[in-house]
Design a protein around this motif. Structure first.
Motif, short mmCIF file in Angstrom:
data_model
loop_
_atom_site.label_atom_id
_atom_site.label_comp_id
_atom_site.label_asym_id
_atom_site.label_seq_id
_atom_site.Cartn_x
_atom_site.Cartn_y
_atom_site.Cartn_z
N GLN A 171 9.31 36.90 -10.91
CA GLN A 171 9.84 37.83 -11.70
C GLN A 171 8.69 38.78 -12.04
OE1 GLN A 171 12.01 36.71 -15.18
NE2 GLN A 171 13.17 38.82 -15.31
N ALA A 172 8.92 40.11 -11.13
CA ALA A 172 7.74 40.94 -11.25
C ALA A 172 8.04 42.39 -10.99
CB ALA A 172 6.91 40.65 -10.16
N ASP A 173 7.38 43.26 -11.78
CA ASP A 173 7.47 44.44 -11.56
C ASP A 173 6.71 45.04 -10.49
OD1 ASP A 173 7.46 47.42 -11.55
OD2 ASP A 173 7.85 47.65 -13.81
N VAL A 174 7.30 45.36 -9.55
CA VAL A 174 6.32 45.74 -8.23
C VAL A 174 5.43 47.01 -8.67
CG1 VAL A 174 6.52 46.45 -5.88
CG2 VAL A 174 8.02 44.92 -6.58
N PHE B 12 -0.39 41.54 -6.81
CA PHE B 12 0.13 40.86 -5.50
C PHE B 12 -1.23 40.27 -4.83
CE2 PHE B 12 3.89 43.10 -6.11
CZ PHE B 12 4.89 42.21 -6.42
N GLY B 13 -2.19 40.51 -5.16
CA GLY B 13 -3.58 40.39 -4.50
C GLY B 13 -3.65 41.17 -3.30
N ALA B 14 -4.84 41.94 -3.14
CA ALA B 14 -5.27 42.91 -2.10
C ALA B 14 -5.17 42.17 -0.64
CB ALA B 14 -6.53 43.50 -2.21
N GLY B 15 -4.57 42.68 0.12
CA GLY B 15 -4.37 42.36 1.50
C GLY B 15 -3.81 40.81 1.74
N SER B 16 -2.72 40.52 0.85
CA SER B 16 -2.22 39.23 0.76
C SER B 16 -1.02 39.23 1.72
CB SER B 16 -1.48 38.84 -0.62
OG SER B 16 -2.67 39.09 -1.53
N ALA C 2 3.53 54.83 -7.83
CA ALA C 2 2.62 53.64 -8.14
C ALA C 2 2.97 52.43 -7.65
CB ALA C 2 2.75 53.51 -9.70
N ALA C 3 4.66 52.28 -7.33
CA ALA C 3 5.07 51.13 -6.93
C ALA C 3 4.71 50.94 -5.47
CB ALA C 3 6.60 50.93 -6.89
N PHE C 4 4.71 52.04 -4.57
CA PHE C 4 4.39 52.01 -3.05
C PHE C 4 2.69 51.99 -2.85
CE2 PHE C 4 8.51 53.68 -2.32
CZ PHE C 4 8.96 52.56 -1.56
N THR C 5 2.05 52.61 -3.69
CA THR C 5 0.65 52.20 -3.82
C THR C 5 0.26 50.83 -3.95
OG1 THR C 5 0.38 54.66 -4.69
CG2 THR C 5 -1.51 53.13 -4.76
N ASN C 6 0.86 50.19 -4.75
CA ASN C 6 0.61 48.80 -5.07
C ASN C 6 1.13 48.05 -3.79
OD1 ASN C 6 -0.50 46.77 -6.83
ND2 ASN C 6 1.83 46.15 -7.49
N VAL C 7 2.32 48.28 -3.32
CA VAL C 7 2.60 47.71 -2.03
C VAL C 7 1.70 47.93 -0.80
CG1 VAL C 7 4.45 47.59 -0.38
CG2 VAL C 7 4.92 47.56 -2.72
N THR C 8 1.12 49.21 -0.70
CA THR C 8 0.21 49.34 0.30
C THR C 8 -0.84 48.38 -0.09
OG1 THR C 8 0.88 51.62 0.28
CG2 THR C 8 -1.29 51.34 1.22
N ARG C 9 -1.55 48.43 -1.31
CA ARG C 9 -2.75 47.53 -1.57
C ARG C 9 -2.53 46.17 -1.27
NH1 ARG C 9 -4.08 44.31 -6.00
NH2 ARG C 9 -6.54 44.07 -6.26
#
Length: 273
Positions: free
Chosen positions: A96-99, A104-108, A126-133
């Motif tokens: 259960q997480a707010d993306v 999620f850990g860089a490059g995971s 912010a969400a897609f920047t976090n997904v990119t990371r």
């Protein structure tokens, strides 16, 4: 969680309704889901992040291609269904997480995917920047989102059918919601700003199944978020007249495979440089 309004909704009536009708939603989206899985190009052994995984359907499908998959969602009720479905399976987990803010850990991950789970961020950049990371260099993103409401026959028919009885203006308000990614130009700008490249926004049109017959489809639609928000402003007798009109409008669309109406989506793909 940063996305508090959506978290409240998806842990409330909306989340509970989706959780209670998971199989209905899977049948509804059955003609669209394969397009997403094919675009994600998942290979055995890859690590996959399923964004807005809901009741876990796409998580399990990705795992079926040999991937190790993390399904992330705001909704506790839907994740409970997902965990029950995945019981005993290796390589599948849920969180259960707010993306927008979750680490999620860089490059995971090799792949991030989503079936209609990305349109509800209150801060999509912010969400897609976090997904990119969270993606490794060269990692891939693939998701489905809805085109404009008026391009979606299953939404238009419902609103037009009930309009003589209730006020349907504001059915798709601005901000987070099903149609917040309807403009391809905005999508490209957003994903570029998040650090992604190779962005493609391709049209996918397919039928959606709303129910076994007109009565079942009308009942399903009346309890969905869009019509529920309209009907809650009216007395029961007005709502019943509107639902009767909706049922009548759905009858011509009954087929041996259920009530089928057209849907218009964007299939979006990109990669981390």
């Amino acid at each position: 969680m940063a996305n508090e309004d959506e978290a409240r909704d998806w842990n409330g009536d909306t989340g509970r309704y989706w959780a209670g009708h998971a199989e209905h939603y899977d049948a509804m989206l059955a003609h669209l889901t394969p397009h997403l899985l094919d675009a994600a190009r998942i290979e055995p052994g890859e690590r996959v992040l399923d964004i807005g995984c809901g009741c876990g359907t796409t998580t399990l499908l990705a795992a079926g291609r040999g991937a190790a998959v993390l399904g992330a969602d705001l909704s506790g009720p839907m994740l409970a269904v997902a965990r029950e479905r995945a019981a005993g399976l290796d390589g599948v987990r849920f969180e259960q997480a707010d993306v927008q803010v979750h680490d999620f850990g860089a490059g995971s991950f090799d792949v991030a995917l989503s079936r209609f789970g990305v349109m509800f961020f209150d801060d999509p950049l912010a969400a897609f920047t976090n997904v990119t990371r969270a993606l490794r260099p060269g990692g891939r993103l693939a998701f489905l989102c809805w085109q404009d409401l008026r391009e979606n026959e299953h939404r238009v028919l419902a609103l037009d059918a009930i309009a003589p009885h209730v006020d349907t203006t504001g059915a798709a308000p601005p901000g987070p919601g099903p149609f917040s990614f309807a403009r391809p130009g905005y999508l490209r700008e957003l994903l570029t700003g998040a650090g992604l490249t190779g962005i493609a926004v391709d049209e996918v049109r397919a039928p959606v199944r709303l129910g076994a017959d007109a009565a079942a489809a009308a009942d399903f639609l009346r309890h969905g978020a869009m019509l529920r928000a309209i009907f809650e402003r009216y007395p029961a007798e007005t709502v019943e007249r509107a639902v009767a009109a909706l049922t009548e409008a759905l009858v011509p669309h009954e087929t041996p495979d259920g009530v089928l109406l057209g849907a218009a989506t964007w299939l979006v793909t990109a990669r981390r440089p």
